[in-house]
Design a protein around this motif. Sequence first.
Motif, mmCIF file in Angstrom:
data_model
loop_
_atom_site.group_PDB
_atom_site.id
_atom_site.type_symbol
_atom_site.label_atom_id
_atom_site.label_comp_id
_atom_site.label_asym_id
_atom_site.label_seq_id
_atom_site.Cartn_x
_atom_site.Cartn_y
_atom_site.Cartn_z
ATOM 1 N N PRO A 1 -1.986 -3.752 3.456
ATOM 2 C CA PRO A 1 -1.549 -5.140 3.256
ATOM 3 C C PRO A 1 -1.796 -5.661 1.847
ATOM 4 O O PRO A 1 -2.418 -6.707 1.667
ATOM 5 N N TYR A 2 -1.339 -4.961 0.860
ATOM 6 C CA TYR A 2 -1.554 -5.414 -0.515
ATOM 7 C C TYR A 2 -0.222 -5.583 -1.235
ATOM 8 O O TYR A 2 0.679 -4.770 -1.088
ATOM 9 N N ASP A 3 -0.161 -6.642 -2.059
ATOM 10 C CA ASP A 3 0.975 -6.823 -2.966
ATOM 11 C C ASP A 3 0.600 -6.225 -4.316
ATOM 12 O O ASP A 3 -0.581 -6.076 -4.623
ATOM 13 N N ASN A 4 1.609 -5.950 -5.136
ATOM 14 C CA ASN A 4 1.376 -5.577 -6.539
ATOM 15 C C ASN A 4 0.442 -4.373 -6.705
ATOM 16 O O ASN A 4 -0.453 -4.382 -7.540
ATOM 17 N N ASP B 1 -0.465 -1.373 -8.310
ATOM 18 C CA ASP B 1 0.023 -0.730 -9.531
ATOM 19 C C ASP B 1 -0.377 0.734 -9.551
ATOM 20 O O ASP B 1 -1.295 1.150 -8.839
ATOM 21 N N GLN C 1 -3.911 1.913 -9.938
ATOM 22 C CA GLN C 1 -4.768 1.960 -8.742
ATOM 23 C C GLN C 1 -4.434 3.187 -7.910
ATOM 24 O O GLN C 1 -5.322 3.801 -7.325
ATOM 25 N N TRP D 1 -10.548 2.647 -5.090
ATOM 26 C CA TRP D 1 -10.546 1.868 -3.848
ATOM 27 C C TRP D 1 -11.164 2.687 -2.721
ATOM 28 O O TRP D 1 -11.773 2.154 -1.811
ATOM 29 N N GLY E 1 2.944 -4.298 1.003
ATOM 30 C CA GLY E 1 3.476 -5.641 0.768
ATOM 31 C C GLY E 1 4.634 -5.584 -0.214
ATOM 32 O O GLY E 1 5.520 -4.749 -0.091
ATOM 33 N N ASN F 1 6.239 -5.360 -4.288
ATOM 34 C CA ASN F 1 6.012 -4.793 -5.630
ATOM 35 C C ASN F 1 5.088 -3.571 -5.617
ATOM 36 O O ASN F 1 4.143 -3.485 -6.402
ATOM 37 N N ILE G 1 4.145 -0.805 -9.163
ATOM 38 C CA ILE G 1 4.485 -1.371 -10.473
ATOM 39 C C ILE G 1 3.607 -0.749 -11.558
ATOM 40 O O ILE G 1 2.619 -0.097 -11.267
ATOM 41 N N SER H 1 9.406 -4.462 -1.982
ATOM 42 C CA SER H 1 10.061 -4.016 -3.222
ATOM 43 C C SER H 1 9.172 -2.979 -3.893
ATOM 44 O O SER H 1 7.986 -2.872 -3.575
ATOM 45 N N PHE H 2 9.783 -2.233 -4.818
ATOM 46 C CA PHE H 2 9.076 -1.147 -5.493
ATOM 47 C C PHE H 2 9.256 -1.259 -7.006
ATOM 48 O O PHE H 2 10.300 -1.723 -7.470
ATOM 49 N N GLY H 3 8.267 -0.802 -7.747
ATOM 50 C CA GLY H 3 8.449 -0.660 -9.186
ATOM 51 C C GLY H 3 9.598 0.304 -9.426
ATOM 52 O O GLY H 3 9.700 1.326 -8.744
ATOM 53 N N ARG I 1 2.882 -4.153 10.310
ATOM 54 C CA ARG I 1 1.449 -4.054 9.997
ATOM 55 C C ARG I 1 0.606 -4.524 11.179
ATOM 56 O O ARG I 1 -0.388 -3.901 11.543
#
Lengths: 209, 473
Positions: free
Chosen positions: A13-16, A18, A21, A44, A72, A74, A77, A100-102, A128
């Motif tokens: 459940p994470y946005d953005n 990158d 990470q 992480w 989530g 993005n 990215i 969405s995806f990078g 989820r």
Amino acid sequence: MPERISGKAAPFPYDNVDTDQIIPAQFLKLLQKKGLGRYLFYRWRFDESGNPRADFILNDPRYRDASILIAGKNFGIGSSRENAVWALVDYGIKAVLAESFGDIFYGNAVKNGLACIALPESVLRELRERAERSELYLTIDLGRKVIEYDDRSLEFNVDEYARRRLMTGESEIEYTMRNYLNRIEEYEKRMPSFAARGIDSVTRRILEG
Amino acid sequence: MHLTITDKIWEAHEIAREEGVSLLYIDRHLTHEVTSPVAFSDMREKGYRIRRPDLTLAVMDHNVPTDSKERPTMDELSKQQMDALWKNARDFDVPLLDFYSPYQGIIHVVGPELGFSLPGLTIAAGDSHTSTHGALGALSFGIGTSEVEHVFVTQTLWIKKPKQFRITMNGEPRMGVTPKDLALYMIGQIGTGGAIGHIIEFGGSAISGMGVEGRMTLCNMSIEAGARTAIVEPDEKTFEYLKNAPLAPKDDWDEAVKYWRTLKSDPKAEYDKSISFDVRDVKPMVTWGTNPAMVAPVDGRVPNPAEVKDQQQRAEYERALKYMDLRPGQPITDIKIDYVFIGSCTNARLSDLIEAASFLKGRKISPDVRAFLVPGSEWVRRKAERLGLHEIFMNSGFEWRHSGCSMCIAMNADRVPSGKRAASTSNRNFENRQGPGARTHLVSPLMAAAAAVYGRFVDVTELDLDREVLSLA
């Protein structure tokens, strides 16, 4: 690559998220792509002493064998490092569902057989929540463009080029060379001079020093 | 048919199209030691050759030590990666700017300054910040390693034409507000995913009034808003910038410029998305969180997650404040810093160094701060030394370094220690980006210079800058 991808899904459940990470830069010094799974989400997943962090989702015994992430928005990215995709694949991830995806990540994923499926936020949230309640097994049918779970079936969109690449798994280089080498050669004959002129040997020596 | 500059360059390079994906000819390919080794080893295995080594330029940048050319500090893995590029460049006959080359630097600084990157070209590199080269009016793409190999072998790329996003910036920014601030402001407005699937075309009076290097900063940071890439129409400033570059056209210069002048978007061209803003409203910006959209004006405060409605975003903010060790509502100017990094492909060109020096002249940095000045290339370093900027930096207490990606990505020995806080002119404030446990605040070179002196963030629009130094620009 099979037309159908099946596996256990984990809520992510994470946005953005990158690519730094997904795989930190220190592991980019390795000269090969095999074996990167152990470094996936390294900071992480593990604490400073290298022990698994109990609160990280993929360390949860319920999701350790998950092969599909329900993320989530993005996802992927940032940096262009294909190592992020190699690490996911080496770890055993077969598909990522996200809003969405990078762009670069998405292109890299297609080339390595990692299916990236874009879904609306409400659907992702529902999936989820479903995966949190009890074990959730998904089947992603690329041929029919549907995701099946429980007794439900969800349609999704994916661009045709990516879908074909995922399904055939053919080398893009071989494909281009076989079908388009002539056109590439023709193109090179009609390039404007400023574009066609490469680095000449004299300038090369000066620049290389 | 009304075309944009993107349409024009795209059409000129499209060799084929399948299922909406184009096969584009790639005119220039930059490569570095981190994203190329797997491509080279696969080529060796399959017996491939590089189609156009003369259109390819390899540069060592990510791992290179910046402390010394004679006794460099480097770990074994960095050395191996640099050695691998050296061997690969030799075996595949690719021009290479290695650690000792007088023109070594960060690929996105080197490409434009050598005139390897030019208007109207397609440019690719295995590095997300390749969007930088769009500042010259080129169509540039950051790519992954599989694509690097595809470009090596075929000199082409399969790529879906991005949607087009026009961002118009009008007006003249107030003194002390720089292209970096405009970039951070823009990302704060549209978010890290705001331009996913799009190429950003920048235009407006603020862009035509901006120097070419400032446009590079803006295009460079576009990727942090999710953009596939970015572009600016080339103009007289662009031609002036390239005029005597070593790899720029010589005999056919006039002919090239004539063509480049046609690379304008038609007035009636349409975009999938467009926004515009007045840059006079923009203040110096400082990121407070762990992605570049988590940003506030210098006279603002760290947000309070409790006031965020969206649950997922609230969790993200809480996590960011915890990582950054900041309090909700804390004034930005109360944030104390330990490290300053002026460098990276975003902000390490001559104009960035002049900007920082205009404040540092005659001043000393705080005794609590360690400050790095890492020029974007060895040529930038020499140009700065000819202007005497290195003395300004060294006298103020900055370390005057050699070029490389350095503390932006912490793959060499330059890193921010765990728990320490940096004001950085780089492009990413992700967790652990500048070293495990490092806390990053992205700012402009001028803001970074001021933070080094005060040991905390200050509003640079209220400071006196040295006119004489500024006039060097």
